[in-house]
Motif scaffolding. Structure first.
Motif, PDB file in Angstrom:
ATOM      1  N   LEU A  46       0.953  -1.068  -0.255  1.00  0.00           N
ATOM      2  CA  LEU A  46      -0.075  -0.184  -0.029  1.00  0.00           C
ATOM      3  C   LEU A  46       0.839   1.184  -0.076  1.00  0.00           C
ATOM      4  N   PRO A  47       0.886   2.309  -0.985  1.00  0.00           N
ATOM      5  CA  PRO A  47       1.652   3.245  -1.104  1.00  0.00           C
ATOM      6  C   PRO A  47       1.243   4.341  -0.184  1.00  0.00           C
ATOM      7  N   PRO A  48       2.227   5.043   0.358  1.00  0.00           N
ATOM      8  CA  PRO A  48       1.902   6.223   1.321  1.00  0.00           C
ATOM      9  C   PRO A  48       1.178   7.280   0.537  1.00  0.00           C
ATOM     10  N   LEU A  49       0.333   8.142   1.025  1.00  0.00           N
ATOM     11  CA  LEU A  49      -0.296   9.065   0.361  1.00  0.00           C
ATOM     12  C   LEU A  49       0.654  10.197  -0.243  1.00  0.00           C
ATOM     13  N   PRO A  50       0.385  10.750  -1.171  1.00  0.00           N
ATOM     14  CA  PRO A  50       1.377  11.711  -1.750  1.00  0.00           C
ATOM     15  C   PRO A  50       1.410  13.027  -0.694  1.00  0.00           C
ATOM     16  N   LEU A  51       2.635  13.525  -0.839  1.00  0.00           N
ATOM     17  CA  LEU A  51       2.778  14.517   0.153  1.00  0.00           C
ATOM     18  C   LEU A  51       3.345  15.743  -0.333  1.00  0.00           C
ATOM     19  N   SER A  52       3.112  17.048   0.174  1.00  0.00           N
ATOM     20  CA  SER A  52       3.618  18.257  -0.344  1.00  0.00           C
ATOM     21  C   SER A  52       5.182  18.411  -0.104  1.00  0.00           C
ATOM     22  N   PRO A  53       5.588  19.231  -0.885  1.00  0.00           N
ATOM     23  CA  PRO A  53       6.971  19.141  -1.102  1.00  0.00           C
ATOM     24  C   PRO A  53       7.662  19.640   0.617  1.00  0.00           C
ATOM     25  N   GLU A  54       6.750  20.570   1.285  1.00  0.00           N
ATOM     26  CA  GLU A  54       7.117  20.730   2.390  1.00  0.00           C
ATOM     27  C   GLU A  54       7.137  19.538   3.523  1.00  0.00           C
ATOM     28  N   LEU A  55       5.827  18.760   3.377  1.00  0.00           N
ATOM     29  CA  LEU A  55       5.784  17.634   4.121  1.00  0.00           C
ATOM     30  C   LEU A  55       6.706  16.503   3.961  1.00  0.00           C
ATOM     31  N   ALA A  56       6.974  16.552   2.737  1.00  0.00           N
ATOM     32  CA  ALA A  56       7.952  15.493   2.204  1.00  0.00           C
ATOM     33  C   ALA A  56       9.408  15.787   2.769  1.00  0.00           C
ATOM     34  N   CYS A  57       9.822  16.852   2.871  1.00  0.00           N
ATOM     35  CA  CYS A  57      11.037  17.600   3.331  1.00  0.00           C
ATOM     36  C   CYS A  57      11.253  17.058   4.845  1.00  0.00           C
ATOM     37  N   ARG A  58       9.722  17.410   5.446  1.00  0.00           N
ATOM     38  CA  ARG A  58       9.754  17.473   6.911  1.00  0.00           C
ATOM     39  C   ARG A  58      10.036  15.622   7.263  1.00  0.00           C
ATOM     40  N   THR A  59       9.241  14.935   6.437  1.00  0.00           N
ATOM     41  CA  THR A  59       9.191  13.537   6.691  1.00  0.00           C
ATOM     42  C   THR A  59      10.752  13.010   6.644  1.00  0.00           C
ATOM     43  N   GLU A  60      11.354  13.263   5.489  1.00  0.00           N
ATOM     44  CA  GLU A  60      12.536  12.896   5.397  1.00  0.00           C
ATOM     45  C   GLU A  60      13.505  13.240   6.609  1.00  0.00           C
ATOM     46  N   GLN A  61      13.436  14.336   7.137  1.00  0.00           N
ATOM     47  CA  GLN A  61      14.193  14.851   8.341  1.00  0.00           C
ATOM     48  C   GLN A  61      13.818  14.065   9.596  1.00  0.00           C
TER      49      GLN A  61
END
Length: 239
Positions: A46-61
Motif C-alpha cells: 500500500l503506497p503512502p499518500l502523496p505529500l506536499s514538498p514541505e511535508l516530504a522534506c519534514r518527513t525525511e528529516q
C-alpha cells in the motif's frame, strides 16, 4: 511521494548532496496502486499518500532522525530548509557496487550485507521508505540508508512496513544473483528466519498474492524479468 532533485555540492571540503522537493503530480497513479494493493490484500504494498514538498522534506528529516536514534547509518543533516535539505555523503549506492562487481561470490556477499543491515534495523524496530538497493549505500563495509522522504507507517503497521523492506530489497537484488540459481531464494529464506513472525507472515501473504505475476512477467524483457526473478525467489523462500 513528492518529486525530488539531487545535486552534488561541496561542504567544508567534503561531498554533500542538496535535495530539493517539488510536487510529484502522481496522485492518480498512487490512487490506482492503492486500489490494487487493497484488492490483493497486500498490506505491505500500500503506497503512502502523496505529500506536499514541505511535508516530504519534514518527513525525511523525521525519518533520518528516527533511524539515527536507532544507530542506523543515515546521511547527516548539514542544512535544513522548507523545501530542501543538504545531506552528507554515504558513498556509492549498493546497486552501483553490485553492478560493478564481476565476481559472483562477492556479489552474493554484497546482497547479504544489505540483508544483514535490514535485519539489524528491523531488530531495533526501524523501517525504511523504499528499501531498494539504489536507496542503500556501501562505504568501508558499512551499509547506509538514503531517500527517506516517505513514511510507510502512516498507512500500514510496523510489521507490514518491515515486510515492505524485504519485498522491495528482494525485487531490487534478484538480478545480481541471476547467474547463481537458487542462491537469492536461499539468502531470503535465511533472512526471513531472522524476522519477526508477523513480518514473515506479511511477506508470505504478499508473495502468494503476486505469484500469478511471475510467469506473465517472464514473457517480457528487462525489468519485467527482474520482477519474475524476485517473485520466484520470494515464492521459494516462503514455501
Amino acid at each position: 511521494m513528492a518529486a525530488t532533485r539531487v545535486q552534488r555540492e561541496s561542504w567544508q571540503g567534503q561531498v554533500a548532496w542538496r535535495k530539493t522537493y517539488a510536487d510529484g503530480g502522481r496522485r492518480r497513479r498512487i490512487a490506482a496502486l492503492r486500489w490494487v494493493a487493497r484488492q490483493l490484500g497486500a498490506n505491505a504494498l500500500l503506497p503512502p499518500l502523496p505529500l506536499s514538498p514541505e511535508l516530504a522534506c519534514r518527513t525525511e528529516q523525521a525519518m533520518i532522525n528516527r533511524l539515527a536514534a536507532l544507530g542506523a547509518n543515515v546521511p547527516p543533516l548539514l542544512a535544513v530548509g522548507d523545501r530542501e535539505l543538504l545531506l552528507g555523503d554515504l558513498g556509492p549506492t549498493l546497486a552501483l557496487v553490485c553492478r560493478a562487481e564481476t565476481h559472483a561470490g562477492k556479489r552474493r556477499e554484497l546482497v547479504q550485507a544489505g540483508l544483514d543491515a535490514l535485519a539489524t534495523l528491523h531488530g531495533h524496530g526501524g523501517y525504511l521508505s523504499q528499501a531498494f538497493a539504489r536507496n542503500m549505500t556501501l562505504l568501508d563495509g558499512r551499509v547506509g540508508f538514503i531517500d527517506l522522504e516517505e513514511d510507510p507507517c502512516t498507512v500500514m503497521s510496523l510489521a507490514a512496513a518491515q515486510a515492505r523492506d524485504v519485498l522491495f530489497y528482494a525485487h531490487s537484488t534478484a538480478r545480481f544473483l541471476s547467474d547463481q540459481p537458487g542462491e537469492h531464494a536461499r539468502l531470503l529464506q535465511a533472512h526471513l528466519a531472522r524476522e519477526a513472525p508477523d513480518v514473515r507472515a506479511e511477506v508470505a501473504r504478499t508473495a502468494s498474492a503476486l505469484s500469478w505475476l511471475a510467469p506473465v512477467a517472464r514473457l517480457f524483457g528487462g525489468r519485467s524479468r527482474d520482477v519474475a526473478e524476485a517473485l520466484a525467489s520470494l515464492a521459494r523462500a516462503t514455501a
